[in-house]
Design a protein around this motif. Structure first.
Motif, mmCIF file in Angstrom:
data_model
loop_
_atom_site.group_PDB
_atom_site.id
_atom_site.type_symbol
_atom_site.label_atom_id
_atom_site.label_comp_id
_atom_site.label_asym_id
_atom_site.label_seq_id
_atom_site.Cartn_x
_atom_site.Cartn_y
_atom_site.Cartn_z
ATOM 1 N N PHE A 27 -9.530 20.799 34.822
ATOM 2 C CA PHE A 27 -10.626 21.714 34.494
ATOM 3 C C PHE A 27 -10.187 23.169 34.679
ATOM 4 O O PHE A 27 -10.518 24.041 33.878
ATOM 5 C CB PHE A 27 -11.856 21.444 35.375
ATOM 6 C CG PHE A 27 -12.395 20.040 35.249
ATOM 7 C CD1 PHE A 27 -12.220 19.316 34.076
ATOM 8 C CD2 PHE A 27 -13.084 19.443 36.300
ATOM 9 C CE1 PHE A 27 -12.716 18.016 33.961
ATOM 10 C CE2 PHE A 27 -13.589 18.153 36.195
ATOM 11 C CZ PHE A 27 -13.396 17.440 35.025
ATOM 12 N N ALA A 28 -9.441 23.425 35.763
ATOM 13 C CA ALA A 28 -9.017 24.798 36.043
ATOM 14 C C ALA A 28 -8.090 25.304 34.943
ATOM 15 O O ALA A 28 -8.152 26.473 34.553
ATOM 16 C CB ALA A 28 -8.333 24.877 37.407
ATOM 17 N N ALA A 29 -7.244 24.404 34.421
ATOM 18 C CA ALA A 29 -6.328 24.798 33.348
ATOM 19 C C ALA A 29 -7.122 25.230 32.116
ATOM 20 O O ALA A 29 -6.818 26.254 31.494
ATOM 21 C CB ALA A 29 -5.395 23.630 33.010
ATOM 22 N N ALA A 30 -8.156 24.469 31.780
ATOM 23 C CA ALA A 30 -8.980 24.808 30.622
ATOM 24 C C ALA A 30 -9.729 26.123 30.866
ATOM 25 O O ALA A 30 -9.752 27.017 30.019
ATOM 26 C CB ALA A 30 -9.964 23.682 30.331
ATOM 27 N N ARG A 31 -10.321 26.240 32.045
ATOM 28 C CA ARG A 31 -11.077 27.448 32.395
ATOM 29 C C ARG A 31 -10.207 28.692 32.261
ATOM 30 O O ARG A 31 -10.637 29.708 31.734
ATOM 31 C CB ARG A 31 -11.559 27.350 33.853
ATOM 32 C CG ARG A 31 -13.030 27.063 33.991
ATOM 33 C CD ARG A 31 -13.514 27.308 35.413
ATOM 34 N NE ARG A 31 -12.808 26.513 36.393
ATOM 35 C CZ ARG A 31 -13.200 25.312 36.839
ATOM 36 N NH1 ARG A 31 -14.317 24.784 36.385
ATOM 37 N NH2 ARG A 31 -12.512 24.656 37.736
ATOM 38 N N GLU A 32 -8.970 28.580 32.751
ATOM 39 C CA GLU A 32 -8.082 29.736 32.749
ATOM 40 C C GLU A 32 -7.823 30.194 31.309
ATOM 41 O O GLU A 32 -7.820 31.389 31.017
ATOM 42 C CB GLU A 32 -6.787 29.357 33.467
ATOM 43 C CG GLU A 32 -6.017 30.527 34.040
ATOM 44 C CD GLU A 32 -4.977 30.999 33.058
ATOM 45 O OE1 GLU A 32 -4.777 32.229 32.975
ATOM 46 O OE2 GLU A 32 -4.368 30.161 32.362
ATOM 47 N N VAL A 33 -7.631 29.241 30.413
ATOM 48 C CA VAL A 33 -7.413 29.579 28.999
ATOM 49 C C VAL A 33 -8.661 30.224 28.410
ATOM 50 O O VAL A 33 -8.594 31.284 27.777
ATOM 51 C CB VAL A 33 -7.025 28.320 28.187
ATOM 52 C CG1 VAL A 33 -7.088 28.595 26.690
ATOM 53 C CG2 VAL A 33 -5.640 27.830 28.602
#
Lengths: 438, 438
Positions: A27-33
C-alpha cells in the motif's frame, strides 16, 4: 476443532505482523507513487446511509451489501438504516456532491481502504478486502487518461509487479463496431456484455449467447466473434471503423493514449486490444485492463466514465479512474519473507537488582533508534533468556551479571557468531548503533 | 441545506487530504515508537461474530453495538449475526485464543484502527473513531508495566504532546484501602466506581452517593473522601496501608513502577495519585491515567488486567495495556497547517502539439522524486494555467511555447518570485531537483 469460535468471521482475516507488514509495504508503494502524481488521499466512513448504496450495484450487487440494523427502540423493527461501503466509488460520488467547489479542480484523489461484500467466500475471494483506486473528477482532457494510466502502471511497478500488459480499447470504438456490424442500438449494450466473456468462454459459446441471449443474427454474431478474435483483429477493426464517425473517434482515443502514455509505461507494455470489452456499461471513452503472467484474470482496470458520478447521486462531471486489484497482487507476491519480526537488541535481566540498569539500557538503545526489547519472562537462567533472544531474531544480546555491574560494563553477545565482548556502559548505545549499521 | 443527504452518516467523518495527513502523521509517530519497543502490529476485521461482542461491555455498552443484519433469505428475520467491533481488546482476546502458541511469548502487540459505537454524537464524540492500544499478553513480570508506560509516554511525546502527567495507583492499594476503612468486601467494587467520580463531582456529592447508592456508613464515606482528596493524601494512604498486606503490595507495585519508569518518562511527569480509581473493575494491579494541560479529562490510560482476556473468551493469561486517546489528542493539536496539498512543479500545456513533451517533463520530474502535476484543464491561456499552478501551491512552473520548443528548452518560473529562466530540456530534471532541495 474447538477453536473455530475464535476464527475471524467467514470471509475475513486477522493480519498478524508478517502479513500486515507485507500489505503495508504494498500500500505504501502505491501511495508514494500517487502522491508524486499529485493525487490526494481521501478516507470516508466504513458505512454509508443505506439509501446512498442501494440501487447502485444492480440487483445482484444489492444482495451483497452488509446492512446495519437500526439501534435502540428501532432495533426490534429488523430494519437497516446504514450499510458497509461496497466500493470506493459511491463514497467518492457523495464526497464530490458534498464538497463541490471546496475540492481542487480537477479533483485527483486516491483511496486505499477496506470494502465489504457478502459474497460467498472462496479462494482469493473475501468479504472484507482492500481496494486501491485513483480517479480524476472534473476534467475532460485526454491527458487525464494518460495521467491515470501512467500512475497506475508506476504503482504496479512499485508494488513489485514488473511484467504486465495494459490492454486498451474504447467504448466508442466498440459502439462504432456494433453499428458497422449491423447490431441494433438497443441490443448493442447486451452484445458487449456477452463479448466480454471471450476471455472465459469458447468463441462458439459466445456466438451462441449472442444469438440466443442477445437476439443477434447468426451471421452477424459469427462474423463479429471471428473478426474480434482473429490474429489480425487490430487491422480488421481499424478497417471496419474507417467510415464510422463514432468508431473513428474511439480509435483516436486509443491511439492518443498509446502515443502519450507509451513512452512512460513502455511501448512493449501497452497495446490496443480490440477484444477488450469490460462489461460495465458506465464507461464512456477509453477503457483498459492490466494482465500479468502468473496472475489469473486482470490485476487492474479502468477507463473514462463521464456520467457515473451523476448516476451515483453526485453532480454530472466527467471522470476517469483506475482500480488496482491489490488483494490479487498481494496474493500473487507470495508469503512475506520475514515471518517473524526481528529485533536489533535483546536486553537480558539476569538479576532483579539490576532491573533499573537493564531498563536504562533498553530505553537508551531505543532512543538511539534501535529496535530493542527487554526480557519479560519469569526465568533467571541465562540459557532461557538467550533462547528468547534467539527466538526474537535479535542480532545482539546485552547481559549484565554482578561482575559486569561492578565494573560499569555489560557483555554484548553477537547472536550469530556467539562471540562476546565487554563494553563500557557509557559506550553501549553508540557501540551497538555502529555495529548494527555495519 | 439541500446537501445534507451528501454528508457522511451522523457521527462519522470524511477525511480530506489535509486532515487525513495530520492523522496519519500522529498514527505514524506512535507506530514508530511501538516498533522500536518490539511491539507487533495486529489488524483484525471490522466486524466480529455478534456473540463474540455481546455481554462484554455491560448493558449500556451492548446497546451501542452496531449490529449487522443477516443476509439473503435470512434478512427478513430482522436478526443480526455480525457486529462492528466496539474496541480493540475483545478482538485481541479472540486472537490470543485462536493463535495461542503461534504468537510470541509474551505477545506484545499494538493496534491502531477504527472502532464503532452508536453513541449520541457530540463535540469530540464520534460513532466511528480510532483507538490506539499497546498491550502485553502472557507475562506477570513487573517490567511489563514499565515497558507499557514508557512506550505510551514516548508515543505521546512523538505525537506532539510534550507536557503531560502520568498518574499512577494500584487496584490492590485501593482494595486494601477499602479493607482498612471498613468497607464490606461486597460493596468495595461499587464504592470504587463512585470514588472514580471525584474528578467530575464535588466531594460532598461523592460522599452522598457512597452512602445512598453504595450503602457505606456516613462516617466511613466522609473519612474516605476527605483522606483521599487531602493535600497530603499520599502520606495518609501510605500510613493507612502500613498494616494491610494487600495494600502494601499495591503500594510496592506503584513504587516499583515510579522507580523504574521514572528515569525514562521523567520523574516530574509521573507520580502516585491516591485518588486515581479508574472505574473499570477488570484491573488487577497497577493502573494509570495521563492528563495534559489544555486537554480535558485524560488523554490515555491503562493498567494490568490479569483475567480480562479469559472473561472476554480467551485463555486465562496475565495482561497489561495502555490505550491512547488519539482522537482527543488530534482534536487538541488543532487544525493542520497545510490546508491544501502543495506540489513541487506544475507543468503547463501551452500547445496541444507539445503534449508528448509536457508528459515527458512531468513523468521525468516524478521519476526524479518530485511531486509534479500536469495541467488537465481546458484553457490554453497562460494566465489561467499559472493561476492553476498557484492554486496548487506549486514552487515552480514549467512552460514550453513554440520558441522554447524549437530551442530544445523550457522556461522555469519561480512561482514565489515570478523570476523566469530558460533551461535546456536535458537539464530540467536535475535542475529542479537541485533547486527544490535548496
Amino acid at each position: 476443532m474447538a477453536s473455530q469460535q475464535f476464527e475471524p468471521p467467514s470471509g475475513t482475516r486477522d493480519f498478524l505482523a508478517g502479513d500486515l507488514r507485507q500489505r503495508e509495504r504494498v500500500f505504501a508503494a502505491a501511495r508514494e507513487v500517487f502522491e508524486r502524481y499529485g493525487f490526494e488521499p481521501l478516507q470516508t466512513p466504513a458505512f454509508e446511509r443505506l439509501e446512498t448504496l442501494t440501487g447502485k450495484y444492480g440487483d445482484e450487487g444489492d444482495k451483497l451489501i452488509f446492512k446495519i440494523l437500526r439501534r435502540g427502540e428501532h432495533e426490534a423493527t429488523g430494519e437497516a438504516d446504514l450499510a458497509l461501503r461496497y466500493d470506493l466509488t459511491v463514497p467518492l460520488a457523495r464526497v464530490v456532491a458534498a464538497y463541490g467547489s471546496r475540492l481542487p479542480t480537477p479533483y485527483k484523489r486516491y483511496a486505499i481502504g477496506p470494502v465489504w461484500r457478502a459474497d460467498r467466500p472462496g479462494r482469493g475471494r473475501f468479504r472484507e478486502f482492500t481496494q486501491c483506486d485513483v480517479d480524476v473528477v472534473g476534467s475532460s482532457s485526454p491527458l487525464v487518461e494518460v495521467e491515470v494510466v501512467c500512475a497506475g502502471a508506476d504503482a504496479l511497478d512499485a508494488m513489485g509487479v514488473r511484467e504486465f500488459t495494459v490492454l486498451v480499447n474504447s467504448r466508442r470504438a466498440l459502439t462504432g463496431l456494433m453499428q458497422v456490424y449491423g447490431v441494433p442500438a438497443d441490443r448493442a449494450g447486451g452484445a458487449l456484455i456477452t463479448l466480454d466473456k471471450l476471455d472465459k468462454l469458447a468463441p462458439e459459446a459466445v456466438t451462441e449467447e449472442l444469438v440466443t441471449g442477445r437476439g443477434l443474427d447468426q451471421g452477424i454474431a459469427e462474423e463479429l466473434v471471428r473478426d474480434i478474435t482473429a490474429d489480425d483483429a487490430v487491422d480488421r477493426m481499424r478497417a471496419a471503423l474507417k467510415d464510422n464517425a463514432e468508431g473513428r473517434e474511439g480509435l483516436a482515443e486509443v491511439d492518443r493514449l498509446l502515443e502519450l502514455a507509451g513512452p512512460h509505461v513502455g511501448t512493449e507494455r501497452i497495446r490496443f486490444a480490440p477484444n477488450l470489452v469490460r462489461g460495465l456499461d458506465y464507461y464512456t471513452g477509453a477503457i483498459w485492463e492490466v494482465t500479468a503472467p502468473g496472475m489469473p484474470g486482470s490485476i487492474a482496470s479502468g477507463g473514462r466514465y463521464d456520467h457515473l458520478i451523476a448516476t451515483l447521486g453526485g453532480p454530472d462531471v466527467p471522470a476517469c479512474g483506475f482500480s488496482i486489484g491489490v488483494e490479487r497482487i498481494i496474493g500473487a507476491l507470495g508469503a512475506s519473507e520475514e515471518h517473524r519480526d526481528r529485533i536489533d537488541v535483546a536486553v537480558t535481566v539476569m538479576n532483579e537488582e539490576f532491573a533499573t540498569e537493564a531498563i536504562g539500557f533498553v530505553n537508551g538503545l531505543r532512543r538511539a533508534g534501535l529496535r530493542a526489547e527487554i526480557y519479560l519472562g519469569a526465568s533467571g537462567k541465562l540459557s532461557k533468556q538467550l533462547k528468547w533472544a534467539a527466538d526474537r531474531g535479535a542480532r545482539f544480546a546485552v547481559l549484565q551479571g554482578a561482575k559486569e555491574h561492578a565494573d560499569g560494563e555489560v557483555t554484548v553477545r553477537d547472536m550469530e557468531t556467539g562471540e562476546q565482548e565487554r563494553v563500557s556502559v557509557t559506550d553501549l548505545f553508540t557501540h551497538l548503533a555502529d555495529r548494527r549499521s555495519m
